[in-house]
Structures are given as structure tokens and as C-alpha cells.
Write an enzyme that holds these catalytic residues in place. Structure first.
Site, PDB file in Angstrom:
ATOM      1  N   CYS A   1      -7.575  -1.306   8.497  1.00  0.00           N
ATOM      2  CA  CYS A   1      -6.281  -1.333   7.818  1.00  0.00           C
ATOM      3  C   CYS A   1      -5.863   0.083   7.426  1.00  0.00           C
ATOM      4  CB  CYS A   1      -6.352  -2.202   6.561  1.00  0.00           C
ATOM      5  SG  CYS A   1      -6.457  -3.966   6.868  1.00  0.00           S
TER       6      CYS A   1
ATOM      7  N   HIS B   1      -0.732  -5.858   2.441  1.00  0.00           N
ATOM      8  CA  HIS B   1      -1.911  -6.723   2.500  1.00  0.00           C
ATOM      9  C   HIS B   1      -1.568  -8.091   1.922  1.00  0.00           C
ATOM     10  CE1 HIS B   1      -5.053  -3.479   3.164  1.00  0.00           C
ATOM     11  NE2 HIS B   1      -5.405  -4.460   3.957  1.00  0.00           N
TER      12      HIS B   1
ATOM     13  N   GLU C   1       0.840  -1.198   0.000  1.00  0.00           N
ATOM     14  CA  GLU C   1       0.000   0.000   0.000  1.00  0.00           C
ATOM     15  C   GLU C   1       0.876   1.251   0.000  1.00  0.00           C
ATOM     16  OE1 GLU C   1      -3.114  -0.119  -0.417  1.00  0.00           O
ATOM     17  OE2 GLU C   1      -3.637  -2.187   0.087  1.00  0.00           O
TER      18      GLU C   1
END
Length: 242
Positions: free
Chosen positions: A182, A201, A118
Site C-alpha cells: 500500500c 484504506h 492517507e
């Protein structure tokens, strides 16, 4: 020396917006600069909740714990509740305690089929209830904070470097961590650390990767992140010296 600490906190059932992020694990690799190049690593994780009896992220990080991150990294593992207010309390406390070079969070996405890096965290749009049936009244992480914060880690470089290692795991890039715990965790950590955080993730176990494959992938990713960060800081320091 590799120090391993496991702290577990029970977590109950929870709901989540749109069902995208099934459960959440924080794996935080904390590397402190020392004269002998030793460093510390911390992993925290959420327990299973909702429809998932097995937390793939937690299992993956336990595999990472077995593998370690080299002789100059101490690995500490934590499991925490899926709660917004706990995130807001524990992240600043961890940073204050360790003064880390980098924190890497690891979560699981029920929709993912790759290991996903991410790039950024988002401040607004948090409507999903946590395990305490709570969500922030402001629906944001930090009132008055920027809409989005990027990690200082070059995720494209990390992805390319890990892919070149020939692991049997596909690594991809994302700019949307999901607007649940998250994303909330990531933004909170990025805000606290001035960008010195990362989020990875992983897909559920067996879809398609085993725990061992995910553990090896996390090991490679975190090692590359630390290396990319260290080289970028060395370059900055060299420029400052001149």
C-alpha cells in the site's frame, strides 16, 4: 458517458510485514481536463491473498463501479498482482497512457475500523516479501528520493466535507500507510505524479461496513477529492492571471 473496463490478473499467496495490510487494491480515479469537462477514472485492484479469501477493497471498488462517478467521469477497473516490480512498471505506464489529473488508490487494512485517508507515502523501510517472495534490495521505493511525499489533496478538507454529507461511514486521517505494498504503491505514484495521487484504506467487509456502504463512501470521497483539487487549481490559475 461512463466507460467501464475490467482487466483481471491472477495473484497468488503472499506474505507481508507484521501482517498489518492484509491485501491491497488500487482504485485509481483518473480525471483528465477536457474542454467539455469530461474526465476519465481508472481503478486497479489486487486479488485476495493470505488469510483473506475476499478482498474487501476489490468488492468496494466494484460497488463504486456500479455507482459511477458522474457523467463526466469514465471508470476503468484493473486487478493486478501484489508485486513490487509490477507496481514499479505499471504506475508509470498508467500515468503515461492517461496523463491524469488525479489517481486515487484504494487498499484494505485488516486493522482498520474506519475509512482512512492517507496523507503521505514513505520511501524507505520495505522488508515484507511480495507474492513473488521478493522485496527491493534497497528496501526503498525510489533510491535518492525524498523520505516522505505528501499528497497535494487536502485530506482534512475532504474528510470534513464527506463527514458533513451524513453518510453512515466514519472517515479518518492517517500519516502511515504501513510500509508494505500500500505504502510502496502510494509513494511510487506520488513520486510519479508530483503529488497528484491519493490513497484510501478501507476495513474488511462487515468490520463494520458492508460493500454497499464502502462503495458509497468511496464515491463521495473521490468526488470531493476531485472537487477540492479542481477548486485549488482554479485558485492557482486565477492568481497566475493576475
Amino acid at each position: 458517458m461512463l466507460t467501464k473496463i475490467l482487466e483481471k490478473t491472477l495473484s497468488g499467496e503472499g506474505t507481508f510485514e507484521a501482517g498489518l495490510w492484509k491485501h491491497l487494491l488500487w482504485a485509481e480515479a483518473i480525471r483528465n481536463r477536457k474542454s467539455n469537462h469530461d474526465s476519465n477514472s481508472v481503478t486497479w485492484g489486487f486479488g485476495p491473498f493470505g488469510e483473506h479469501a475476499v478482498n474487501a477493497s476489490w468488492i468496494a471498488v466494484q460497488e463504486l463501479e456500479k455507482l459511477g462517478l458522474g457523467d463526466d467521469v469514465d471508470l476503468h477497473v484493473y486487478e493486478v498482482p501484489v508485486e513490487y516490480q509490477t507496481v514499479q512498471r505499471l504506475i508509470p505506464a498508467l500515468w503515461k497512457k492517461h496523463s491524469p489529473q488525479l489517481v486515487v488508490h484504494v487498499g484494505v487494512s485488516g486493522m482498520a475500523t474506519t475509512v482512512t485517508l492517507e496523507k503521505c507515502g514513505h520511501n524507505v523501510g520495505y522488508k515484507g516479501l511480495d507474492n513473488c517472495r521478493f522485496c527491493p534490495g534497497s528496501q526503498c521505493c525510489v533510491e535518492g528520493g525524498p523520505e516522505c511525499i505528501d499528497s497535494i489533496i487536502d485530506m482534512d478538507a475532504v474528510s470534513s466535507r464527506v463527514s458533513a454529507l451524513g453518510l453512515d461511514v466514519t472517515v479518518t486521517i492517517s500519516k502511515d500507510a504501513g510500509r508494505y505494498l500500500c505504502d510502496f504503491t502510494y509513494y511510487t505514484s506520488l513520486y510519479q505524479s508530483h503529488g497528484r495521487s491519493a490513497f484510501v484504506h478501507v476495513p474488511p467487509l462487515g468490520k463494520p461496513y458492508s460493500a454497499e456502504q464502502l462503495g458509497r463512501a468511496l464515491q463521495a470521497i473521490i468526488e470531493e477529492m476531485l472537487d477540492v483539487l479542481e477548486h485549488s487549481e482554479d485558485k492557482i490559475n486565477c492568481q497566475h492571471e493576475h
